[in-house]
Write an enzyme that holds these catalytic residues in place. Sequence first.
Site, PDB file in Angstrom:
ATOM      1  N   ARG A 137       0.887  -1.179   0.000  1.00 21.12           N
ATOM      2  CA  ARG A 137       0.000   0.000   0.000  1.00 21.12           C
ATOM      3  C   ARG A 137       0.914   1.216   0.000  1.00 21.12           C
ATOM      4  O   ARG A 137       1.758   1.357   0.885  1.00 21.12           O
ATOM      5  CB  ARG A 137      -0.892  -0.017   1.241  1.00 21.12           C
ATOM      6  CG  ARG A 137      -1.633   1.279   1.479  1.00 21.12           C
ATOM      7  CD  ARG A 137      -2.711   1.143   2.522  1.00 21.12           C
ATOM      8  NE  ARG A 137      -3.838   0.397   2.005  1.00 21.12           N
ATOM      9  CZ  ARG A 137      -5.051   0.363   2.566  1.00 21.12           C
ATOM     10  NH1 ARG A 137      -5.284   1.031   3.678  1.00 21.12           N
ATOM     11  NH2 ARG A 137      -6.021  -0.338   2.024  1.00 21.12           N
ATOM     12  N   HIS A 160      -7.453   0.944  -6.321  1.00 20.42           N
ATOM     13  CA  HIS A 160      -7.609   0.001  -5.206  1.00 20.42           C
ATOM     14  C   HIS A 160      -8.276  -1.250  -5.789  1.00 20.42           C
ATOM     15  O   HIS A 160      -9.434  -1.542  -5.494  1.00 20.42           O
ATOM     16  CB  HIS A 160      -8.457   0.652  -4.105  1.00 20.42           C
ATOM     17  CG  HIS A 160      -8.382  -0.036  -2.780  1.00 20.42           C
ATOM     18  ND1 HIS A 160      -7.588  -1.143  -2.532  1.00 20.42           N
ATOM     19  CD2 HIS A 160      -9.012   0.233  -1.596  1.00 20.42           C
ATOM     20  CE1 HIS A 160      -7.741  -1.512  -1.272  1.00 20.42           C
ATOM     21  NE2 HIS A 160      -8.589  -0.695  -0.687  1.00 20.42           N
ATOM     22  N   GLN A 194     -10.081  -3.989  -3.638  1.00 24.94           N
ATOM     23  CA  GLN A 194     -11.376  -3.550  -3.138  1.00 24.94           C
ATOM     24  C   GLN A 194     -12.445  -3.785  -4.214  1.00 24.94           C
ATOM     25  O   GLN A 194     -13.529  -4.302  -3.932  1.00 24.94           O
ATOM     26  CB  GLN A 194     -11.298  -2.055  -2.790  1.00 24.94           C
ATOM     27  CG  GLN A 194     -12.607  -1.476  -2.294  1.00 24.94           C
ATOM     28  CD  GLN A 194     -12.967  -1.954  -0.896  1.00 24.94           C
ATOM     29  OE1 GLN A 194     -12.159  -1.892   0.013  1.00 24.94           O
ATOM     30  NE2 GLN A 194     -14.190  -2.443  -0.715  1.00 24.94           N
ATOM     31  N   ASP A 217     -17.309   7.005  -0.633  1.00 23.16           N
ATOM     32  CA  ASP A 217     -16.008   6.856   0.030  1.00 23.16           C
ATOM     33  C   ASP A 217     -15.659   8.221   0.625  1.00 23.16           C
ATOM     34  O   ASP A 217     -16.298   9.233   0.279  1.00 23.16           O
ATOM     35  CB  ASP A 217     -14.961   6.398  -1.012  1.00 23.16           C
ATOM     36  CG  ASP A 217     -13.585   6.137  -0.408  1.00 23.16           C
ATOM     37  OD1 ASP A 217     -13.463   6.014   0.815  1.00 23.16           O
ATOM     38  OD2 ASP A 217     -12.613   6.051  -1.203  1.00 23.16           O
ATOM     39  N   CYS A 256     -16.342   1.396   1.000  1.00 18.25           N
ATOM     40  CA  CYS A 256     -15.175   0.528   1.185  1.00 18.25           C
ATOM     41  C   CYS A 256     -14.718   0.496   2.639  1.00 18.25           C
ATOM     42  O   CYS A 256     -14.050  -0.454   3.059  1.00 18.25           O
ATOM     43  CB  CYS A 256     -14.031   0.990   0.287  1.00 18.25           C
ATOM     44  SG  CYS A 256     -13.618   2.729   0.515  1.00 18.25           S
ATOM     45  N   ARG A 311     -13.569  -9.146   1.124  1.00 14.34           N
ATOM     46  CA  ARG A 311     -12.152  -8.826   0.871  1.00 14.34           C
ATOM     47  C   ARG A 311     -11.312 -10.101   1.017  1.00 14.34           C
ATOM     48  O   ARG A 311     -10.437 -10.381   0.215  1.00 14.34           O
ATOM     49  CB  ARG A 311     -11.646  -7.755   1.854  1.00 14.34           C
ATOM     50  CG  ARG A 311     -12.290  -6.384   1.725  1.00 14.34           C
ATOM     51  CD  ARG A 311     -11.976  -5.708   0.408  1.00 14.34           C
ATOM     52  NE  ARG A 311     -10.557  -5.611   0.153  1.00 14.34           N
ATOM     53  CZ  ARG A 311      -9.754  -4.637   0.594  1.00 14.34           C
ATOM     54  NH1 ARG A 311     -10.275  -3.642   1.275  1.00 14.34           N
ATOM     55  NH2 ARG A 311      -8.462  -4.620   0.313  1.00 14.34           N
TER      56      ARG A 311
HETATM   57  N1   CP Z   1     -11.254  -0.657   2.499  1.00 10.26           N
HETATM   58  C1   CP Z   1      -9.970  -0.708   2.896  1.00 10.26           C
HETATM   59  O1   CP Z   1      -9.028  -0.830   2.103  1.00 10.26           O
HETATM   60  O2   CP Z   1      -9.807  -0.669   4.251  1.00 10.26           O
HETATM   61  P1   CP Z   1      -8.412  -0.474   4.997  1.00 10.26           P
HETATM   62  O3   CP Z   1      -7.905   0.889   4.661  1.00 10.26           O
HETATM   63  O4   CP Z   1      -8.747  -0.629   6.467  1.00 10.26           O
HETATM   64  O5   CP Z   1      -7.473  -1.539   4.531  1.00 10.26           O
HETATM   65  N1  NVA Z   2     -10.028   6.520  -0.894  1.00  6.81           N
HETATM   66  C1  NVA Z   2      -9.631   6.031   0.405  1.00  6.81           C
HETATM   67  C2  NVA Z   2      -9.865   4.562   0.497  1.00  6.81           C
HETATM   68  C3  NVA Z   2      -9.511   3.926   1.814  1.00  6.81           C
HETATM   69  C4  NVA Z   2      -9.723   2.451   1.811  1.00  6.81           C
HETATM   70  C5  NVA Z   2      -8.181   6.387   0.650  1.00  6.81           C
HETATM   71  O1  NVA Z   2      -7.365   6.249  -0.271  1.00  6.81           O
HETATM   72  O2  NVA Z   2      -7.843   6.799   1.750  1.00  6.81           O
END
Ligand code: CP
Ligand code: NVA
Length: 309
Positions: A105, A132, A135, A227, A267, A295
Amino acid sequence: MQKRDYLSILDLSIEETREVINLGFHYKMEFKKGKFLENVLNNRTIALIFEKPSLRTIATFQIAITQLGGYALNLEHQSVRMGQREPVKDVARNLDKWVNGIVSRVYSHQTLIELAKYTTIPVINALSDLEHPCQALADTLTIFEITNFSKDFTLTFIGDGNNVSHSLMLISSYIGNRFIWAGPNGYEPNREIYNKSIEISKKTGAKIEITNDIVYAIKNSDFIYTDVWASMGQESEAEERKRIFREYQINSEILKYAPKGYKIMHCLPAHRDEEITDEVIESENSIVFQQAENRLHAQKGLIAFLYSK
Ligand code: CP
Ligand code: NVA
């Protein structure tokens, strides 16, 4: 084993994406029967490097790797500090000698591209500023469970043209459903991703729309997805975005326009009473925890696919 990365929805073909979702569904059915261990990874080690916080993604990847007979090596970002303590390409070439895959990430999508370029093992995007995809796999599995694998539905994303919206737009173009993005002027999804989705839609019959009109979008939605307005890394813009996005909140007033049987998706994590009210996320139309549940299963499908080649 042939190296396959999964940085974007576009890294798998339409058929391969369907195969991953079917595998995810299979793993979920097995899990429900109490059978969740399968030796796909054969003691392989997969490294996890997360530059940003996570609950769902880090937990479900660790569980998925364990349940598929592998070992998840959680590398603390504070310690590795990719690109700061040493160049990303050096981190990549070290890990490449020891482990059999990387789930990462990152703030910048470019970091993932670099990791992928300098390794001979699969690299999986656990969220970047651009996409993502894991997701979106779980969300598509969730929608399929509800629609019985039909593509005749509309998925609407309300809010920022962000990473989650990009992967949902791309996967919709694969599946062939209608996808509407609705949000404020100036916060539309990435133009290249939109153009790519339109190009793919010509083959699949998907309909991809972009609008600033939330009422139009809500009126036409089976699945209403939102989101956070400020993603991780955009904290300094949070206050400004609260003002700009205000009319795009999912609340009971706006949902008066929604068709019967609509579902609410997010999400997570959610900022309650910003992009969505507490009442809506807690309502019986909300399927957010089914998304979170999936997930695990979708990612098991992805890993099984990538390591069976
Ligand atoms: N939806 C999602 O990716 O959650 P986290 O940021 O907790 O991994
Ligand atoms: N758009 C959000 C998603 C988190 C799962 C972010 O990138 O923070």
